[in-house]
Scaffold this motif. Structure first.
Motif, mmCIF file in Angstrom:
data_model
loop_
_atom_site.group_PDB
_atom_site.id
_atom_site.type_symbol
_atom_site.label_atom_id
_atom_site.label_comp_id
_atom_site.label_asym_id
_atom_site.label_seq_id
_atom_site.Cartn_x
_atom_site.Cartn_y
_atom_site.Cartn_z
ATOM 1 N N SER A 1 7.252 2.027 5.466
ATOM 2 C CA SER A 1 6.588 1.165 6.452
ATOM 3 C C SER A 1 7.085 -0.261 6.259
ATOM 4 C CB SER A 1 5.080 1.182 6.228
ATOM 5 O OG SER A 1 4.622 2.491 6.133
ATOM 6 N N HIS A 2 7.594 -0.838 7.328
ATOM 7 C CA HIS A 2 8.084 -2.209 7.234
ATOM 8 C C HIS A 2 7.218 -3.114 8.086
ATOM 9 C CE1 HIS A 2 12.049 -0.864 5.700
ATOM 10 N NE2 HIS A 2 11.732 0.194 6.387
ATOM 11 N N ILE B 1 -4.022 -1.539 0.916
ATOM 12 C CA ILE B 1 -2.591 -1.370 0.600
ATOM 13 C C ILE B 1 -2.046 -0.275 1.511
ATOM 14 C CG2 ILE B 1 -0.929 -0.735 -1.183
ATOM 15 C CD1 ILE B 1 -3.056 -1.631 -3.245
ATOM 16 N N PHE B 2 -1.082 -0.631 2.362
ATOM 17 C CA PHE B 2 -0.527 0.432 3.222
ATOM 18 C C PHE B 2 0.868 0.852 2.801
ATOM 19 C CE2 PHE B 2 2.190 -2.295 5.720
ATOM 20 C CZ PHE B 2 1.535 -3.519 5.755
ATOM 21 N N ASP B 3 1.473 0.098 1.915
ATOM 22 C CA ASP B 3 2.774 0.526 1.386
ATOM 23 C C ASP B 3 3.119 -0.392 0.229
ATOM 24 O OD1 ASP B 3 5.086 1.950 1.014
ATOM 25 O OD2 ASP B 3 5.916 1.579 2.999
ATOM 26 N N ARG C 1 -2.363 5.333 6.833
ATOM 27 C CA ARG C 1 -2.654 4.056 6.159
ATOM 28 C C ARG C 1 -2.137 2.884 6.990
ATOM 29 N NH1 ARG C 1 -6.639 4.443 4.674
ATOM 30 N NH2 ARG C 1 -6.476 6.220 6.042
ATOM 31 N N SER C 2 -0.962 3.071 7.596
ATOM 32 C CA SER C 2 -0.425 2.000 8.427
ATOM 33 C C SER C 2 -1.305 1.783 9.644
ATOM 34 C CB SER C 2 0.983 2.346 8.902
ATOM 35 O OG SER C 2 1.817 2.531 7.804
ATOM 36 N N THR D 1 5.979 2.334 11.214
ATOM 37 C CA THR D 1 5.465 3.472 10.451
ATOM 38 C C THR D 1 6.475 4.598 10.400
ATOM 39 O OG1 THR D 1 4.553 4.413 12.453
ATOM 40 C CG2 THR D 1 3.092 3.051 11.153
ATOM 41 N N PRO D 2 6.430 5.370 9.336
ATOM 42 C CA PRO D 2 7.307 6.539 9.305
ATOM 43 C C PRO D 2 6.852 7.524 10.370
ATOM 44 C CG PRO D 2 6.050 6.324 7.245
ATOM 45 C CD PRO D 2 5.543 5.285 8.180
#
Lengths: 600, 369
Positions: A58-59, A197-199, A92-93, A80-81
């Motif tokens: 995830s960026h 925390i998403f990544d 999570r994202s 997201t992936p």
């Protein structure tokens, strides 16, 4: 900037539907980076991601946007992936956003992964904006795809935004929709800190860096970070936003998306889904939704050259720094030597790890056919979990074997429904129901054993639907199945690496397939070599590699004898990689061929 | 003095056989005289130091060297005599094809000193000769053999091929027996092998031809081993049988890793330390030699390890085996348990037993260093 002028959103899209192109266009329009800086598909930073057109990590990226009314906005895009293996990370994202762009290719229409992620987004309370991309394609079917979206989301046809990310058409409408339709985050600056925390990423100098969305409170350097998933405490040294690189900020306030530096050396301490708070003023409750991630698919990774074992260990450790969902433990196989049993989120995750090990660490690997995790109930009442068929206790001790099941949805043009139902039936699927997205496009629901999915289900699905059907699935539960451990014996010796766990119905066929494949691949020895497949003590299939009668080339070499010597030297080299099972010498390639295909 | 041989390659053929991967060309007969001149010049250009060698064999192979005019052969032999000391050469071999070596020519060859003739018979079954794209017929085989005897050749080899598609055990046995009735001093039996770049390879790739499997070829091979042994021939190499004292000593030079000079396009030589080979194309060969250059494409040293493996690999293919004291000190031959019953270690030599011959390739690979 006040939270009213922040919009946090993500893009949901199937592979190749144009997510990265759209992201690039948004970055360009907001002058986040100039055309010159623009490499195609900025967000997918790994070569592998760019090549495969998928997003693995995830960026987040922050854009400054001036709206048509002259007001300035901060738009946080959280990429997201897209793949089912990473659906937990997707969830999570999503939890870090208030809205999502649902991007659908005008020619391809809605696909299974899009559907499940859309429902995930709606269930997480996000505002979903349907967008049809590639409207300038000659094969675009805008009306039909609009119908599919209306059916899927229950929205108004007028809500659908039409765009071509490539040409730039409709981009302003997308900005309008983001600003007007996605709600701003709630301002909870005064509550104790809760950052989701998403990544995370790992930096050799800065340690593990959590990517966070602040839900409540304010995150400032100088405070101490506390997590809910464990008890370690870290000093926060820096916070900031992502533009394209990390841009330091004074603080992160509720609604913000950013990063945290706290010199965290253990990647396990930064778990996606966990809540970060402060030691000084801790929140009482974590944010909901945290799950410990469970690898679902296991396979043995072995170096082709046994000397590379330590290098493989180092490489796996390094990969894990950025990928906490990868787990591994040392494993020894009689046939393959020293290696690691690795756990992955799914098949794609497995392929990605394998490819990264080979590319980034220059390792040549032997990967055994993947298997799922099994739960065993033994006759003495104890329960054990097994990650490899080799660890299976003897049949007599086993009461029941439970295997993971998934809930699968298959989206398909209706003409393939019959084929797909037959396939699911054959793969031990349990039919749930069929929905129609439009009159031509159906959605089949099945419960399926995960083991069948990772075997060859996906290839078969594509072949019976001429590539049109798409699949998505989520793990549901473990169910008791009529499963058996199938052993392969070569010259009477069981070969650990070749054991498989299979459903009774398939045991005979798979045993036979393995035996005949091995017969093809095992070179003839000086003696006859029986190859057998057994269930417990019962031999269910048998074939024989006949004894070698002759191994000499009676050819005239003239004065050019070097060619023959080179041939011998090559064979000698191959023999060094020969594995010995009892007295039988088997070339590594033969074992691999059997292990890798999982015997079709 | 080290015993040594000389090989001359004559690349011309009337027709290129489908299985042949030696350098040979058809439809260039007009260039034979130019070739003879070039070959003579190449012999003259040779720079290798042969002062410590004693040449004892010369072999003229091809191609079809029996197409050579006697006058051309005489010129070539004169060039060799002028350049090297050939006083110890007592094996002068030349390859001939049935139907392409008339009696007068054979007589002339014999008079020029050629004393060993190797005849490319391959088969006595018309259909198989046709499949192999050989241009001779069965009658010509017997005529040529008889002419060779008439011309005074008392050391004749017959080349045979087995494992040809369509070659039954009956055909094979009949052919071998008929050849043995001729009482040649030497018989070579080669298994048909599919080499890349040949027409045969293309046919196999296109599934138009299927080569019999190894088990079948083992049957044919085992039969000829037994039959020739009972007929008084000694198998002195994997593919070669002879009456006592009639081994092809030129070939033994190759297998015992002795030095040998090589002339002609594509020819391979060995000077005791380095291996070398000439360019293959005839035109390139002409162009280099006619501008005063050697036609050598590669010239490279053989490492101790490679030399050791050559000694083991080719030594084991002969009935004498490998002489242990020729193996460099840093290497040792280790005999794995699984092969111990197929190898005989006697008087400083390691050799294959009769049963071992048929597994030679597998055994060599395990014994190599």
């Amino acid at each position: 900037m006040s939270t009213d002028h922040i919009r946090n959103f993500c893009i949901i899209a199937h592979i190749d539907h144009g997510k990265s192109t759209l992201a690039d266009r948004l970055l360009e329009e907001t002058h986040t980076l100039s055309k010159k800086q623009m490499k195609n598909q900025v967000l997918d930073s790994m070569d592998l991601e760019r090549e495969r057109g998928i997003t693995i990590k995830s960026h987040p990226i922050q854009m400054h946007y001036t709206h048509t009314d002259g007001q300035d906005y901060i738009l946080n895009l959280i990429d997201t992936p897209g793949h089912v293996d990473f659906s937990y990370e997707v969830s999570r994202s999503l939890a870090a956003c208030e809205g999502a762009l649902l991007l659908v290719d005008a020619a391809q229409g809605v696909e299974a992964q899009t559907v499940s992620n859309t429902y995930l987004a709606i269930d997480s309370g996000l505002v979903v904006i349907p967008v049809i991309n590639k409207i300038d394609l000659p094969s675009a079917r805008v009306d039909e795809v609009t119908d599919q979206l209306v059916e899927l989301m229950g929205c108004d046809p007028d809500d659908v935004v039409l765009t071509s990310a490539k040409s730039g058409a409709g981009i302003q409408e997308i900005f309008n929709a983001i600003v007007d339709r996605i709600p701003p985050p709630k301002n909870n600056d005064n509550a104790p800190l809760r950052a989701m925390i998403f990544d995370s990423m790992y930096d050799n100098y800065k340690g593990a860096i959590p990517y966070v969305r602040i839900i409540d409170g304010v995150l400032k350097p100088g405070t101490k970070a506390r997590f809910f998933a464990h008890d370690n405490v870290y000093d926060i040294t820096e916070v900031g936003h992502f533009v394209l690189k990390q841009i330091k900020a004074e603080e992160l306030r509720s609604g913000d998306v950013g990063y945290v530096l706290a010199n965290i050396r253990d990647v396990d301490d930064v778990r996606p889904g966990d809540t970060l708070t402060t030691k000084e003023n801790p929140a009482a409750e974590p944010l909901p939704g945290y799950k410990q991630m469970q690898p679902m698919v296991f396979s043995g990774l072995y170096p082709s050259e046994s000397d590379d074992y330590e290098q493989l260990r180092t490489a796996l450790n390094k990969l894990r720094l950025n990928d906490a969902s990868l787990i591994f433990e040392p494993e020894t196989s009689e046939a393959l030597g020293f290696g690691f049993r690795c756990g992955f989120l799914g098949l794609l995750h497995m392929e990605i790890v394998q490819e990264r090990l080979e590319r980034e660490f220059n390792l040549e690997l032997v990967t055994t056919a993947p298997n799922v995790r099994y739960q065993l109930i033994l006759r003495d009442g104890t329960e054990v979990e097994v990650h490899t068929p080799a660890d299976m206790p003897e049949t007599g001790r086993i009461q029941d074997i439970k295997e993971p099941f998934v809930s699968a949805e298959i989206i398909t043009p209706k003409e393939y429904i019959g084929n797909l139902m037959k396939l699911c039936q054959r793969k031990r699927g349990i039919y749930i129901n069929t929905d129609y997205l439009t009159k031509d496009k159906a959605q089949l629901h099945y419960d399926l054993p995960l083991a069948e999915i990772i075997f060859d289900f996906y290839d078969k699905l594509k072949s019976v639907s001429r590539g049109y059907a798409s699949l998505d699935y989520t793990f549901t539960d473990f169910r008791i199945g009529d499963l058996k451990k199938l052993d392969i014996l070569i010259n009477g010796e069981p070969v650990d690496a070749l054991s498989i766990i299979t459903h009774s119905v398939d045991a005979f066929q798979r045993g036979q397939a393995l035996c005949s494949k091995l017969k093809e691949l095992i070179p003839r020895q000086m003696f006859e070599v029986p190859i057998q497949a057994s269930l417990g003590a019962k031999i269910i299939s048998r074939t024989t590699v006949k004894a070698l009668r002759k191994n000499v080339t009676a050819k005239c070499y003239g004065g050019d004898i070097t060619r023959k010597r080179k041939l011998w030297e090559k064979q000698k080299k191959g023999k060094k990689r020969m594995k010995k099972i009892g007295k039988v010498e088997i070339p590594q390639e033969a074992l691999l061929a059997v292990l890798q295909i999982g015997s079709d | 003095m080290t015993r040594a041989g000389i090989y001359l390659h004559f690349p011309f053929c009337k027709v290129k056989c489908i299985y042949c991967d030696f350098y040979s060309i058809a439809d260039r007969e007009d260039d034979i005289f130019r070739f003879v001149q070039a070959l003579i010049k190449e012999i003259d250009l040779c720079e290798l130091d042969t002062s410590q060698w004693m040449f004892d064999t010369i072999f003229i192979g091809g191609g079809t060297p029996s197409l050579l005019e006697p006058i051309h052969l005489e010129m070539i032999l004169n060039a060799l005599h002028k350049k090297f000391d050939l006083s110890a050469v007592d094996e002068w071999s030349l390859e001939a094809n049935p139907g392409e070596a008339p009696l007068e020519r054979l007589q002339a060859f014999r008079e020029l000193g050629i004393n060993r003739l190797s005849i490319g018979i391959q088969s006595l079954e018309p259909g198989l000769l046709k499949f192999l794209t050989r241009i001779h017929n069965v009658e010509q085989v017997f005529n040529t053999f008889e002419h060779a005897r008439t011309a005074g050749f008392d050391n004749i080899n017959c080349d045979l091929i087995f494992n040809i598609p369509g070659q039954t055990m009956d055909i094979w046995q009949r052919d071998v027996k008929r050849i043995v009735e001729l009482k040649p001093e030497h018989i070579s039996a080669y298994s048909l092998t599919v080499e890349s770049g040949t027409d045969l390879n293309k046919l196999v790739q296109q599934n138009k031809v299927t080569i019999p499997d190894d088990d079948y070829s083992a049957e044919l091979y085992k039969w000829i081993q037994e039959y020739l042994s009972s007929a008084g021939y000694t198998q002195y190499e994997i593919s070669n049988w002879s009456k006592p004292g009639k081994e092809c000593r030129q070939n033994l030079h190759y297998w015992q890793i002795d030095p040998y000079l090589a002339f002609g396009p594509s020819a391979h030589g060995f000077d005791g330390k380095n291996r070398y080979n000439n360019y293959q194309g005839l035109d390139r060969y002409f162009q280099l030699i006619e501008s005063g250059k050697l036609p050598i494409e590669n010239y490279y040293p053989v490492s101790q390890k490679e030399m050791t493996n050559d000694l083991i690999g080719f030594g084991l293919r002969t009935n004498r085996g490998v002489q242990i004291n020729r193996i460099p000190n840093e290497y040792r031959i280790q005999i794995p348990e699984k092969w111990s019953s197929y190898l005989i270690n006697e008087n400083g030599w390691i050799r294959l037993s009769e049963e071992g011959f048929i597994f030679a390739d597998a055994i060599v690979v395990d014994l190599m260093v």
